[in-house]
Scaffold this motif. Structure first.
Motif, PDB file in Angstrom:
ATOM      1  N   TYR A  20      15.041  -8.693  65.573  1.00  0.00           N
ATOM      2  CA  TYR A  20      16.369  -8.968  66.141  1.00  0.00           C
ATOM      3  C   TYR A  20      16.742 -10.435  65.937  1.00  0.00           C
ATOM      4  O   TYR A  20      17.877 -10.763  65.576  1.00  0.00           O
TER       5      TYR A  20
ATOM      6  N   TYR B 213      18.577  -5.863  61.791  1.00  0.00           N
ATOM      7  CA  TYR B 213      19.001  -5.163  63.011  1.00  0.00           C
ATOM      8  C   TYR B 213      18.586  -3.692  62.965  1.00  0.00           C
ATOM      9  O   TYR B 213      18.242  -3.099  63.986  1.00  0.00           O
TER      10      TYR B 213
ATOM     11  N   MET C  11      20.642  -3.777  70.412  1.00  0.00           N
ATOM     12  CA  MET C  11      20.423  -3.561  68.969  1.00  0.00           C
ATOM     13  C   MET C  11      21.597  -2.783  68.372  1.00  0.00           C
ATOM     14  O   MET C  11      22.044  -3.065  67.262  1.00  0.00           O
TER      15      MET C  11
END
Length: 582
Positions: free
Chosen positions: A386, A405, A418
């Motif tokens: 992330y 991502y 996310m």
């Protein structure tokens, strides 16, 4: 399932004897983490009388011959003089001495590798610094393995060497074999955990039906973010008789931390600190929770307390780093995370946290390096994936951040952050269908930041899909008011402004008036709300009524708290995206 579990733990006295025996065997071989794990569990069970205590394992003829060399080498090993220990164990024949000989050589290579890594602590390509002893160890252990001369500890070490050489399939088979030969050695189960990537893979492994397998399953479920299953396992272990185990309490706290149930996790950590006040393990996780809550005095106290216990522990450095980060002293924070990595270059949390600090300092290249190190240590660290996505977003490289991502989302499929990040990426790449799916999915799994519906509404606005946009704003306002956040949330004014204009265009004057009046509560929409009310008043005076087709649907009510008069709002058809995953 519960009955099967309780059957495994029907004789806690026998389990305690097994734990005491394995802790003795591990201590002889320098496997101190496994000793600690077994000892902590044994301590949580009732003590047993002297006449029932397990006796020390009997010495074999080979053990007796190697005893002097083994005793001397073990003293050097305990003082971390690994090369010296290995030198005096050459030619020893007993299983115990052979293991310590090979393990000393392995640790000597690891120590050299760590020293070189610490010296660079900068850009580091995967495999650039290697443990040079691994290949030789593999050749020697492989011969012993083929001749079936390795005991459970020898198989464990052989598996570790294979894993370090990235021979994952072979390592997995050897670790499974080791669990059958010596099921009570916790270190083998932990190594196995590092190689299992998902729940499906777990189904195909033939593991021994031993009580320790329940601890392994609980641990691997926590690692793989299957928190509900993990908590069920830990609860069944508590019910089976391990309620006093500080290991289980700490694992439950970590599990709640992983699902961001911050209050519950903080409460358990505070209880753990009362039971084990000098504990340092997992305290960096506790400090992450204090950081998220912004509890500066508590974090300061924890940092000072750990400093008094041991200032040169990795966890202590991470806690101090978090304290300075909370005070926005990011250079100092990064310095402490670097100190943690000098103590242990493979400490995952420090790499990730250092990446966050570099992000705060706008040093994206250093942040990328730190996150890449974290992934190299553990590919399941969603925070590092992330973080990489965020750095490439800052660098305006949407294709890169989409990839990272996606990886983070695969690891945390039900984490709305996310999904929202993915949706923003798709939006930047003009893949609006993908963006819609992500935002709707983020709302469906429980939107932590309460932003998914707003972003979805704005996307519908952009595409001139006014009914869907209105529906999203209605849902958003209901959610905000139902959790008591009322006017504090920044996008509420945007939602009321859009709905006021939407109802105005639909000629639903009552609804438009109610929403326009709500706009008065916000500085940025107050004037627009007044202007719209004036227009509505003018049109009402001209006796213009709403069109029949727009009144055909039954009214949809805002919650009581939104409007004292229960303002009716137009019902709009729901989006059919809830079952779609990006």
């Amino acid at each position: 399932m519960m009955a099967a579990t309780s059957g495994l733990f029907s004789d806690l006295r026998e389990i305690k004897k097994q734990l005491l025996s394995i802790s003795w065997l591990c201590r002889e071989r320098g496997l101190m983490h496994s000793v600690k794990w077994a000892s902590e569990l044994a301590f949580s069970l009732e003590s047993i009388p002297l006449n029932e205590l397990p006796s020390m394992p009997a010495l074999t003829e080979e053990d007796a011959q190697d005893l002097d060399a083994f005793t001397l080498a073990k003293s050097y090993f305990d003082l971390k003089e690994y090369d010296r220990a290995a030198y005096f164990l050459r030619g020893c024949k007993s299983q115990k001495a052979y293991f310590l000989y090979m393990y000393s050589r392995y640790l000597s290579g690891e120590k050299r590798k760590d020293d070189e890594t610490v010296d660079s602590l900068g850009p580091l390509e995967k495999g650039q610094v290697k443990n040079e002893a691994l290949r030789e160890l593999r050749v020697e252990l492989s011969k012993k393995h083929k001749a079936r001369e390795l005991d459970g500890f020898g198989l464990y070490l052989y598996g570790v060497v294979l894993r370090k050489l990235d021979l994952v399939k072979e390592a997995l088979d050897v670790f499974v074999e080791a669990t059958h030969v010596l099921p009570l050695h916790w270190g083998t189960w932990l190594e196995l955990c590092n190689l299992i990537t998902d729940k499906e893979m777990l189904k195909f492994l033939t593991l021994p039906d031993c009580w320790i397998k329940e601890f392994f399953l609980a641990h691997i479920y926590t690692e793989q973010q299957l928190i509900e299953e993990a908590l069920q396992k830990y609860q069944s272990l508590i019910d089976a008789g391990f309620s006093k185990s500080t290991y289980i309490i700490s694992q439950i706290a970590v599990a709640y931390h992983n699902i961001r149930d911050i209050d519950k996790a903080l409460s358990i950590f505070n209880e753990l600190r009362k039971q084990d006040p000098y504990r340092i393990e997992n305290m960096d996780t506790f400090s992450n929770l204090l950081y998220v809550r912004g509890l500066k005095p508590e974090l300061s106290y924890l940092a000072h307390n750990l400093c008094d216990i041991d200032k040169y522990r990795v966890e202590t450095c991470c806690v101090i780093g978090n304290y300075y980060s909370l005070r926005s002293q990011h250079e100092k924070a990064a310095l402490y995370f670097q100190r943690a990595l000098k103590l242990n270059p493979r400490y995952l949390g420090a790499w990730t946290l250092m990446g966050h600090e570099y992000m705060e300092m706008k040093n994206t290249s250093a942040a990328i390096q730190a996150y890449r190190h974290a992934i190299e240590v553990n590919k399941r660290d969603y925070r590092a994936w992330y973080g990489l996505g965020q750095t490439y977003e800052i660098l305006k490289m949407p294709f890169y951040c989409l990839y990272y991502y996606r990886r983070a989302h695969q690891l945390r499929p039900n984490d709305s952050r996310m999904l929202v990040a993915l949706g923003e990426c798709y939006e930047k790449l003009n893949q609006l269908v993908g963006a819609k799916k992500c935002y709707w999915r983020a709302y469906a799994v429980g939107d932590v930041e309460k932003m998914a519906l707003v972003k979805l509404a704005k996307l519908h606005e952009q595409l001139n899909e006014s009914e869907q946009a209105a529906q999203c704003y209605i849902k958003y306002i209901q959610d905000i008011y139902s959790c008591g956040e009322i006017v504090e949330h920044q996008e509420v004014s945007t939602a009321f402004r859009y709905l006021a204009q939407y109802y105005f265009k639909c000629k639903l004057w009552d609804e438009a008036s109610a929403c326009a009046q709500k706009c008065f509560n916000f500085n940025d929409t107050r004037e627009e709300g007044k202007a719209l009310l004036r227009q509505i008043l003018q049109l009402r005076n001209q006796n213009e009524s709403p069109s029949a087709d727009l009144q055909s649907n039954a009214p949809f009510l805002f919650p009581q708290s939104v409007s004292a008069s229960n303002t009716p709002t137009r019902r709009v058809s729901p989006l059919n995206l809830s079952s779609v995953t990006p």
